[in-house]
Structure formats: C-alpha cells, structure tokens
Enzyme design. Structure first.
Site: not given
Lengths: 389, 389
Positions: B174, B336, B369
C-alpha cells in the site's frame, strides 16, 4: 396527464402536433395518501408524495410501468416540467416511440418518502422535514424509520388510486433498482417484468458504506441531533456537503476522474501548504456544496436507513424473490464502485436459482455507477426487446 | 541487531539455539538525522525516525532489503519487539529461512515521517505532533508538508548511516508500495528489485478518496484547525474515528463483511429507531474508535497529503520510472477496493512500456486490499524466486 404548451389554440386550429410534442410539459402532481402505518408500526398522519405520468392507462389498467428513482433523485425520470427546463434523467429511454414507449405504456414515477430534495419545490415528500400535524413543527428525528418496503407501499397506494391493476414493468437505477426488487418481492402477482439497474443486494458491506456516507452529517455541530429546523438555526451544510462528496466520488469512476489527474487549481500549492487543494478536491468541494444547498441532512439519514433496510422483512435475498415475477433484465455497469460486479453476478445467479428468466446487459462509459443514470441509451434496444417478450 | 532472550546464559552453556531463535526480540532503534530540508523547501530542525533491522549487512553493503510500511503501520514488519509481543505484519515472509531470508539479507524497516501512531511508544516519527525546537510547542499545522519523496529521503539518510550501498530489493504494501516506487524513481542505480504490493499510481480518483478519508477530522470541532495539543484540550477522536472507519471498510472487501450480513446487535432495532445500529456499523464504530485512541489526527492529514504527493516531482508515472530498476514483482489483490485492478494493470503496462522485466502475482482471500498485509504467505515462493534472479 400531459399539459401541452398551447393546447387550446392548437386544438382549435387543428394543427398537427408531431414535432411540437417535444415541447410538451408534464404536470407534477401530488398524491394525498392519508394516514399511513409504517412497516415498523408507527403512524404518519398524512402521507404526501409527488408524482408524474406520461402516456395513457388502458381500460384494463394493465399497461402501466413504474420507474423508481435513485438516492438523490425524484420523480423526474422523463419529460420536462417546464418549457425550457431539463429533461428527466432517463428521458433517453422513456417517451413517445422510445424504448419505454409512452404511446403504448402509461409510465408513472413518484417521489419517495424521506426524499432528500426538500428545498426543491418540484419535490413533494413526507419525511423528517415535514410538519408533524400533532405538534405543528417539523418531525426531525421523531419521524418514524421507513424502509424500502415503505417506499413500495406508498407507491402502491398511488398506483391503486390511478387505477393501475398490473405493472408491465417496474424499473429504476440504484436505489430505484432496489425499490424495483422490493416491489417484486412484495407484489409478485402484480408485476410482469423487473429491470433493476446498477443495483444488487444490500449486504453488510453496503450497509457499512451507507454508514460511511452519512457519518459527516452527525459530526457537524449544526446538525444538533437533527434539531436544526427553524429560525435562527443553521442547517449542517458542511457535514451534508462532505456526505455528498463521498456519494459523488463513489458513484463515479477513475476513468471519469482522469481529467483531473495531477491538476492543481490556480493559486493552490498543496506541496507546500497543508490547507491547499488539488483539482479533484476543489471539484468535489464545489459539487458537494452545491448539492448540500438543495437537500436536507435528516432526510439523507432516513434515506440511508431505508436503503440499509432493503428486503429486511425476509430471511434472505433468495427467500424474498422465490415467488417473484419471472422475467428480469439486470442492467449493470462493470466499473460500478457502489454495487460491485461481483454482487451483481451473485444476484443474477440467485435469481436464476429461483427459476427466473434473467437477461443481463452491461453499461459502458467512464461514469461508473452513474452510467446507469446518464448512459442508458445504448441499452435501449435491449429494453424494447425485453418489453416485447 | 538481534537482542536475544537470554544470550549470556545460552552462550555460557554452549546451548544450541535453533528453535529458541523464534523467541528472539528485535531492538527498535532511533535514527537521529539532524536538520532536514523538505522537498518543498522548508526545514525540520531535527529529523528522528524509528527503525528496526534483522540479518547482517555484508562487507560490500550490497545485501540490504528495505521494507516500507502501509498508511497506518510502522517499522514493525518482521520479528517481535518483546518476548510475548505480536510478530510484524509481514513476519510470514521475512526472517531466517523465509522468502525474504534474513540469513542472507540485511532487512531494514523504518517509521515514516508524519507517522500516525504518535501515542505508540514503539513508533518514533517527526511530524505535526513533534515539538518544534524553535517554539518548544508542537508544530501542529505549522509542520511543513512532506511528500512521499521526503519519506524516501529520510530513509536514504538512515540507510547511508547504516553503510548500505545498494538495495537488493525495496518492497512494501500500500503506502509502502508507493514508497517503493518513489524509491525506484529517485534512486534507480541504488536498487536492484522493486516489489510494490497492493499499490498503483495515485491518480485523481485516489487523491479524491484520500480527501474523503480525512474529511471527518476537519469536521470535528475538537480539531480546532489542528490546535488540539496540550492540557485542557481534547483530541478530535470522533472525527478521527470516522476517518479510520472509512479506511477500515475501504481496505476490506464484501466477502469479509459477509459475516455481518443481516446482523443486528443485541438491543438494537434499526428498523424502528433511527439512532440504532446494524452489526457491521457496530463493528466499524468499535474498530475505528480503538484505532483513533492510538493515532494522531493531524498526522493523518499529513499522511494523506504525502500520499497525494506521490511522484509529484515528475510529469507522469512513465516519466518517473523511465530510468528505474529493471526487475519488478507487482503483487496485487483482485478484490482490492483501494487500488483497483484496472489501475494495477495500467501500472504494469506502463512499466513494461519503459522496458522493465515485470512479473505479477495475485493475492487471494476475503480481505480485499488487506490481503497485501495479512495474506502474503501464499506468494512467498514467488518472492523467493524473484530474489534469486
């Protein structure tokens, strides 16, 4: 149902009205439904909702089509409400000779209960901003919770009053698609076809997102637990704007946003000043602030709850639709970030599992979820064929 | 770099330490970087960031791997910081004999600037909650804006101080993936391999979502334009909690949320009381409130801005990476909802267009995610093979 631009003169002269029909102005009417008991058991003293129609109901009352509106919309799905005003959101597919052909069908669309567009004089609704006849003051949070099923029930009363005996189709985008499904569950024998657009089951994921949408309203000190109506008080416009900002972005897609990539407004320097904005933020700020000025914060909260209560009287989506109408056209947008493609696929499988004839159509375009409102023209032929079956 | 549980006794007795290695406790250290000029041209009097390492740097300084952390994380990517404490978030793939093998590599991970975990004594950062040496009081919003590139620069100083001459890989999930890409753009000759996980370009769409994440903080009256530090003042915990709620939901997926489908907590009746909650809302409320208590609101705003400023010194993603390292392993999660699959595909195509060798791997699991943080073990062999090339 149609109030023409200069009807008396035209009729007197025997003029051919063809092209001038495009200038026809629809009348927005008000349905007075009397006392209404909600599905939750509370009573609303006087139920009022606005509506509009186009086309003519046949003698049997069987050629009606109901169009249900999206979260922030109202009955204005088709036609014009003033000579130079904008066309309805689905005008591309509803009208004389169009896929939902008002030369053949009597098309009805109504404002929901707890409609958010309270400051708009063309929207007529009953909700937390309405005057409680028992007190003479706005209900605010004393207004009873209403569910998607209550939206259906209030519209059923309207249709009964108009003499509708059967719906050839119930359809709508987003929240309107949810209403369509709720209709199919509640009145299976009354409905021939269902066309939910950019909609799917409201699962816990979507219940959570709906909560995210509304959270900024509750944070705004002006919200005051819903007691912001009346002189000397300010509506929670900052919180409401932030709520609309989330909806606005969520209902679009990254392809739409590309026009703002790496954009910085004149005079802004977000790389150096923490309070400065990027172009996409500025656009969202402006769009959301404008939307806040034409809507009501408490109504937003009640609309969220109605959505969270989708099919809440049934143990599951499959159970709700087991006895529903047989013919479905499920229209979705693969880039929808609200109702994800996976959720639409699951819904289609569930419907097929209960024996329905289910067709599907997909919407292209950069708008994501909003393709189901603004980009319906390309599926017009599919809708025409669906209605011809 | 490893402080063992009972080293003196073990060495004295000549005990075989094999299995007991699992009990090894890492030391969290502090890098004092001195005065630092931000990319935006401001000066931070004394740069301090926390870090941890595992493994041993070779004589040439060429066997180092840098792990960069996610938005809400810190340097604790691997190992344990106390005997009975939790393992780091990527401990499944980092350690002796693991895919990122600390018997071969010297692995470093550092807290970013403006790290959100200010109340956590194990996190060491410099940001708006730090004391401004010029005034003796917290910077609050007088802290300069920092960018993703500033994260890279502060870590480059740390690596220089440790004697690192080359990175065999830079990687992270991320926000950590974004840092990895920013590293590749800034120091192409310094880096052999890049492994961004659950990350892609920050386009206007993501800039908008980052703005949505932070908006509740600005709505909380306790935020007070950032001046909430000090005695007698309350931190904007409600706004910060709502901000974390958005991140928490956004970073998961509908499959994860299914456990809360149609759930209503004991004593709650959302079909009848507008203030009552569904199970998913209750879970989000609790998780977000807990996260708010261990984080700092202003730091959240600065972290958002650093993300919005990803690759801000380059005209485009392609231009930024044109001269970057040749070997990439792009790890993504198809479900995600933050970095969409379409964005990852675009990034991979862009990298290939600039002549890179790009491998891809996909993460399964219900977490969306967060699969890139919590479900990395299944791609361990891919990482091992990538490092062996």
């Amino acid at each position: 149902m149609i109030r023409r631009g200069w009807p008396a003169l035209a009729l007197a002269l025997g003029l051919w009205m063809g092209p001038a029909m495009a200038q026809d102005v629809l009348e927005k009417r008000v349905f007075e439904g009397g006392a209404y008991q909600t599905r939750g058991g509370a009573t609303i003293g006087n139920l009022r909702i606005g509506y509009q129609t186009m086309g003519r109901l046949n003698a049997e009352g069987t050629n009606a089509i109901l169009i249900c509106h999206f979260f922030s919309g109202n009955s204005h799905a088709f036609g014009r409400l003033s000579a130079n005003g904008p066309a309805g959101y689905w005008d591309a597919i509803i009208g004389p000779g169009k896929p939902i052909d008002t030369d053949r069908y009597f098309v009805v669309s109504a404002d929901t209960l707890v409609n958010v567009n309270v400051p708009d004089s063309a929207t007529v609704t009953t909700g937390p901003a309405s005057i409680n006849p028992d007190t003479g003051r706005p209900y605010a949070l004393t207004f009873p919770v209403v569910s998607m099923r209550d939206f259906v029930e209030s519209q059923k009363r309207l249709l009964d009053s108009l003499g509708v005996k059967r719906l050839a189709m119930v359809a709508g985008p987003s929240n309107g698609g949810l209403q369509s499904i709720e209709w199919a569950a509640a009145y299976p024998g009354f409905i021939e076809r269902v066309m939910p657009v950019i909609a799917a089951d409201i699962d816990a994921w979507m219940q959570g997102w709906l909560d995210v949408w509304e959270a900024p309203i509750r944070l705004d000190p002006n919200w005051a637990e819903g007691n912001y109506y009346g002189q000397g008080r300010e509506a929670p416009l900052r919180g409401l704007a932030e709520a609309w900002k989330i909806v606005t972005l969520h209902a679009r897609d990254r392809l739409w946003a590309k026009q703002y990539d790496r954009g910085v407004p004149e005079g802004q320097d977000p790389a150096r000043r923490i309070g400065d904005r990027f172009a996409i933020e500025r656009w969202l700020d402006d769009a959301a602030a404008a939307r806040a000025r034409t809507s009501d914060a408490n109504s937003f909260l009640y609309m969220v709850r109605a959505n969270q209560l989708f099919l809440n009287e049934y143990p599951s989506f499959a159970a709700a639709l087991s006895g529903g109408p047989a013919r479905w056209l499920v229209v979705s947008a693969p880039t929808d970030r609200v109702f994800l493609a996976e959720g639409v696929r699951e819904m289609v499988e569930t419907l097929k599992g209960t024996g329905k004839q289910v067709e599907t159509a997909e919407l292209a375009g950069p708008l994501g979820h909003l393709n189901g409102v603004a980009a319906m023209a390309p599926v017009g032929d599919r809708i025409r064929a669906f209605l011809a079956q």
